[in-house]
Scaffold this motif. Structure first.
Motif, mmCIF file in Angstrom:
data_model
loop_
_atom_site.group_PDB
_atom_site.id
_atom_site.type_symbol
_atom_site.label_atom_id
_atom_site.label_comp_id
_atom_site.label_asym_id
_atom_site.label_seq_id
_atom_site.Cartn_x
_atom_site.Cartn_y
_atom_site.Cartn_z
ATOM 1 N N ALA A 54 49.091 41.206 46.690
ATOM 2 C CA ALA A 54 49.081 42.017 45.471
ATOM 3 C C ALA A 54 48.395 43.356 45.714
ATOM 4 O O ALA A 54 48.892 44.414 45.273
ATOM 5 N N PHE A 55 47.249 43.330 46.410
ATOM 6 C CA PHE A 55 46.551 44.581 46.715
ATOM 7 C C PHE A 55 47.410 45.467 47.623
ATOM 8 O O PHE A 55 47.411 46.698 47.481
ATOM 9 N N SER A 56 48.135 44.869 48.547
ATOM 10 C CA SER A 56 48.982 45.642 49.462
ATOM 11 C C SER A 56 50.129 46.318 48.717
ATOM 12 O O SER A 56 50.482 47.468 49.003
ATOM 13 N N TYR A 57 50.720 45.616 47.752
ATOM 14 C CA TYR A 57 51.809 46.193 46.959
ATOM 15 C C TYR A 57 51.301 47.216 45.945
ATOM 16 O O TYR A 57 52.048 48.093 45.508
ATOM 17 N N ALA A 58 50.033 47.118 45.551
ATOM 18 C CA ALA A 58 49.517 47.971 44.482
ATOM 19 C C ALA A 58 49.073 49.344 44.955
ATOM 20 O O ALA A 58 48.780 50.219 44.132
ATOM 21 N N PRO B 256 54.713 48.058 42.006
ATOM 22 C CA PRO B 256 53.900 47.426 40.961
ATOM 23 C C PRO B 256 54.456 46.083 40.493
ATOM 24 O O PRO B 256 53.683 45.172 40.163
ATOM 25 N N LYS B 257 55.780 45.933 40.456
ATOM 26 C CA LYS B 257 56.363 44.659 40.003
ATOM 27 C C LYS B 257 56.028 43.533 40.975
ATOM 28 O O LYS B 257 55.653 42.416 40.557
ATOM 29 N N LYS B 258 56.140 43.800 42.272
ATOM 30 C CA LYS B 258 55.804 42.770 43.253
ATOM 31 C C LYS B 258 54.304 42.483 43.251
ATOM 32 O O LYS B 258 53.877 41.347 43.482
ATOM 33 N N GLU C 246 52.408 42.645 40.570
ATOM 34 C CA GLU C 246 52.211 41.803 39.385
ATOM 35 C C GLU C 246 52.610 40.358 39.661
ATOM 36 O O GLU C 246 51.881 39.415 39.314
ATOM 37 N N ASP C 247 53.765 40.153 40.311
ATOM 38 C CA ASP C 247 54.228 38.806 40.613
ATOM 39 C C ASP C 247 53.234 38.071 41.519
ATOM 40 O O ASP C 247 52.969 36.875 41.337
ATOM 41 N N ALA C 248 52.699 38.789 42.503
ATOM 42 C CA ALA C 248 51.740 38.164 43.426
ATOM 43 C C ALA C 248 50.453 37.795 42.692
ATOM 44 O O ALA C 248 49.877 36.715 42.923
ATOM 45 N N PHE C 249 49.980 38.674 41.815
ATOM 46 C CA PHE C 249 48.777 38.356 41.044
ATOM 47 C C PHE C 249 49.009 37.130 40.148
ATOM 48 O O PHE C 249 48.094 36.317 39.946
ATOM 49 N N LYS C 250 50.204 36.977 39.606
ATOM 50 C CA LYS C 250 50.498 35.836 38.737
ATOM 51 C C LYS C 250 50.503 34.522 39.514
ATOM 52 O O LYS C 250 50.246 33.451 38.935
ATOM 53 N N ARG C 251 50.806 34.594 40.816
ATOM 54 C CA ARG C 251 50.779 33.389 41.647
ATOM 55 C C ARG C 251 49.386 33.079 42.173
ATOM 56 O O ARG C 251 49.094 31.939 42.561
ATOM 57 N N LEU D 260 43.785 53.104 44.333
ATOM 58 C CA LEU D 260 43.882 51.645 44.246
ATOM 59 C C LEU D 260 43.394 51.144 42.892
ATOM 60 O O LEU D 260 44.041 50.299 42.252
ATOM 61 N N LYS D 261 42.259 51.640 42.437
ATOM 62 C CA LYS D 261 41.679 51.227 41.151
ATOM 63 C C LYS D 261 42.656 51.514 40.005
ATOM 64 O O LYS D 261 42.915 50.632 39.154
ATOM 65 N N LYS D 262 43.186 52.721 39.964
ATOM 66 C CA LYS D 262 44.095 53.103 38.879
ATOM 67 C C LYS D 262 45.318 52.197 38.839
ATOM 68 O O LYS D 262 45.722 51.721 37.759
ATOM 69 N N ASN D 263 45.904 51.935 39.985
ATOM 70 C CA ASN D 263 47.142 51.153 40.023
ATOM 71 C C ASN D 263 46.911 49.683 39.667
ATOM 72 O O ASN D 263 47.728 49.070 38.973
ATOM 73 N N ILE D 264 45.820 49.113 40.146
ATOM 74 C CA ILE D 264 45.562 47.700 39.862
ATOM 75 C C ILE D 264 45.143 47.503 38.413
ATOM 76 O O ILE D 264 45.603 46.569 37.734
ATOM 77 N N GLU D 265 44.313 48.359 37.894
ATOM 78 C CA GLU D 265 43.880 48.220 36.503
ATOM 79 C C GLU D 265 45.028 48.468 35.529
ATOM 80 O O GLU D 265 45.022 47.953 34.401
ATOM 81 N N ALA D 266 46.039 49.226 35.962
ATOM 82 C CA ALA D 266 47.206 49.474 35.106
ATOM 83 C C ALA D 266 48.081 48.232 34.963
ATOM 84 O O ALA D 266 48.868 48.124 34.017
#
Length: 566
Positions: free
Chosen positions: A342-346, A386-388, A390-395, A426-432
């Motif tokens: 998730a961090f890598s995709y974000a 961002p979609k990938k 999000e999917d990784a964070f949900k798993r 990184l912070k902006k994208n993950i918090e979004a």
């Protein structure tokens, strides 16, 4: 020496030298010089100066990072199944003290590195090759005087012989590492350094410090010797007894000038010949194309940038509550591959390249310079998606990360715009992605950040790595083996990766090493162990009356001895 004395007086009472003479080179840097002891020099500011005063047995040839050439040695032979290296040493070489260079000095220098072996230097590089361990005798009881004595010694013919416990395909590259430079045995003992004997060796284990006696009074075989130093200025002069071609530049002045604007003005006015810049965005606007400035661009970069995701954080201040309750994370938060993916995709890699390097940056498939053996350009990379993410964070963590959220601190080096910008993206994208996600950015002084990272007390940090020697082992084993130098910062322990890394460093077969490193790269991608960042295209700016300059990315600076002024 009268002119030198006058020049010295002027320099030590002035902030800069106007209209630098043809026989004098002036260099302005923003950083302190921690040490002038080659065994302790493990930073660019120190190595830039020790490289001019000291010499290794072999060095890199010109601009090449693959081809080495003799320096204080003249040749070497390999025997005993690629485990014994025998070096013929150069004759008629003198130290700055006037003493002749002998095999005993080379033997002492190598033993001094592995005896004193401290975690604050690159001494572990030679120790691992010669003793089979990165640790010193205090931390590894298998390190004995008998092992040290047998690992490097002079034979009856005056040749220096290295006996390795196992094959090391990177050994000659390691010998070219500046920390393995030759110092004078008798002189070192006289000024209070280790005397080179079995009787005293245990007293010197892990004892060496940046402020060693040798740092205060350097003595090498190099083309320049130290004349004088104070808190902000180092003054060198060409060594009259140098064995090689005599330098055209007689005097060199290295000044500490912390203010970027002052360095820029000095370079533009000709008060300095070389100066630290402020990054491409700033330097292209302020320096490039200006009268009197030479600008070399599109140069190779052999460093690597990445984001550490520590899988066992040893500091509650970083992970907060220690639970997935929105107020913190477990200490092993990054042990879930879905979090790492998730961090890598974000991360927005293109934005980072634009905002920091004006788009002049290259994405790599591996945490390895693309000019090194083993680099595989066909491996995949993580896109900004961002979609990938999000999917990784949900798993991740059975859905608890997405449901409950998390809070974690990310630490960056204070006053470092590259690291700060990277973490802001990184912070902006993950918090979004989820209002329950929070990354707190914490600026730390470099010394504290380095100490906390080494102790495994940081969760998210940025690694910037420049090679000690031109071999993939210096990047991939160092970072991703469970016993590598960077292991405490990642706590990544994977038997498959460990096995492949050991196999790759245990053969001299280039094709086999290339195949193994490609497998390692694929494994690291699949497991999202590290966020690999774009690397900037290198450039250099200097005064255009400098002649003979060339760029080798393995060197901290060009050898002053090849420079002249028109």
């Amino acid at each position: 020496m009268k002119g030198l004395k006058v020049l010295s007086l002027f320099l030590f009472t002035s902030a800069a030298l106007a209209a630098t003479p043809r026989d004098t080179l002036v260099i302005q840097r923003g950083l302190d010089v921690p040490t002038l002891d080659p065994s302790m020099a493990y930073d660019g500011a120190s190595i830039e100066l020790t490289d001019q005063m000291y010499e290794t047995l072999y060095t890199y040839k010109g601009t090449s990072i693959k081809e080495t050439e003799p320096l204080l040695a003249t040749k070497y032979t390999i025997s005993n199944g690629n485990k014994t290296y025998t070096f013929d040493l150069r004759k008629n070489v003198k130290f700055h003290s006037g003493a002749p260079f002998t095999c005993a000095d080379a033997e002492y220098s190598m033993r001094r590195v592995i005896v004193t072996n401290t975690g604050d230097s690159g001494s572990f590089i030679l120790a691992e090759s010669l003793l089979g361990t990165q640790d010193n005798a205090n931390d590894d009881k298998s390190v004995t005087w008998a092992k040290i004595e047998n690992s490097v010694k002079c034979n009856a013919q005056g040749q220096l012989v290295f006996n390795l416990p196992k094959v090391d395909p990177a050994f000659i590259a390691k010998i070219a590492f500046s920390g393995n430079a030759i110092v004078e045995k008798a002189y070192s003992a006289k000024i209070g350094e280790w005397d080179g004997t079995e009787k005293t060796w245990k007293e010197w284990v892990n004892k060496l410090t940046p402020g060693s006696n040798l740092s205060k009074a350097p003595n090498g075989t190099g083309p320049y010797r130290l004349v004088r130093q104070d808190a902000n200025t180092y003054m060198f002069t060409a060594f009259d007894g140098y064995w090689g071609q005599k330098p055209a530049i007689k005097n060199v002045i290295r000044q500490k000038v912390p203010e970027l604007a002052a360095r820029q003005q000095a370079l533009l006015k000709g008060d300095t010949d070389f100066a630290d810049g402020g990054g491409r965005n700033v330097d292209e606007a302020q320096i490039k194309g200006k009268p009197g400035i030479a600008w070399l661009d599109n140069l190779p970069n052999v460093g690597s940038y990445g984001i550490n995701m520590n899988q066992n954080i040893k500091n509650p201040a970083i992970y907060g509550s220690g639970k997935l309750d929105g107020k913190g994370v477990p200490a092993n938060f990054f042990s879930d591959v879905n979090v790492r993916r998730a961090f890598s995709y974000a991360f927005n890699y293109d934005q980072f390249a634009r905002d920091v390097f004006k788009g002049k940056a290259v994405r790599r498939t591996m945490f390895l310079p693309d000019t090194f053996l083993g680099y595989d350009p066909k491996l995949p990379v993580y896109p900004y998606d961002p979609k990938k993410a999000e999917d990784a964070f949900k798993r991740a963590w059975g859905g608890q990360v997405w449901k409950n959220g998390f809070t974690i601190n990310a630490s960056f080096r204070a006053s470092n715009p590259i690291q700060q910008t990277m973490f802001e993206i990184l912070k902006k994208n993950i918090e979004a992605l989820n209002p329950k996600f929070r990354i707190n950015l914490v600026a730390k002084e470099w010394s504290q950040l380095l100490a906390d990272s080494r102790a495994g007390k940081e969760g998210l940090t940025m690694s910037t790595w420049g090679p000690d020697f031109a071999d993939p082992d210096n990047f991939l084993y160092t970072f991703f083996h469970s016993e590598g130098y960077i292991a405490p910062r990642l706590n990544w322990k994977d038997p498959t990766t460990d096995r492949l890394l050991v196999q790759a460093r245990s053969t001299v077969n280039v094709a086999e090493r290339t195949r193994l490193y490609s497998q390692i790269g694929r494994r690291l991608y699949d497991q999202a162990v590290f966020v690999i960042l774009p690397m900037p295209v290198e450039y250099v700016a200097y005064r255009d009356n400098i002649q003979g300059y060339y760029y080798n990315p393995m060197a901290s600076s060009v050898p002053w001895k090849v420079l002249s002024k028109k």
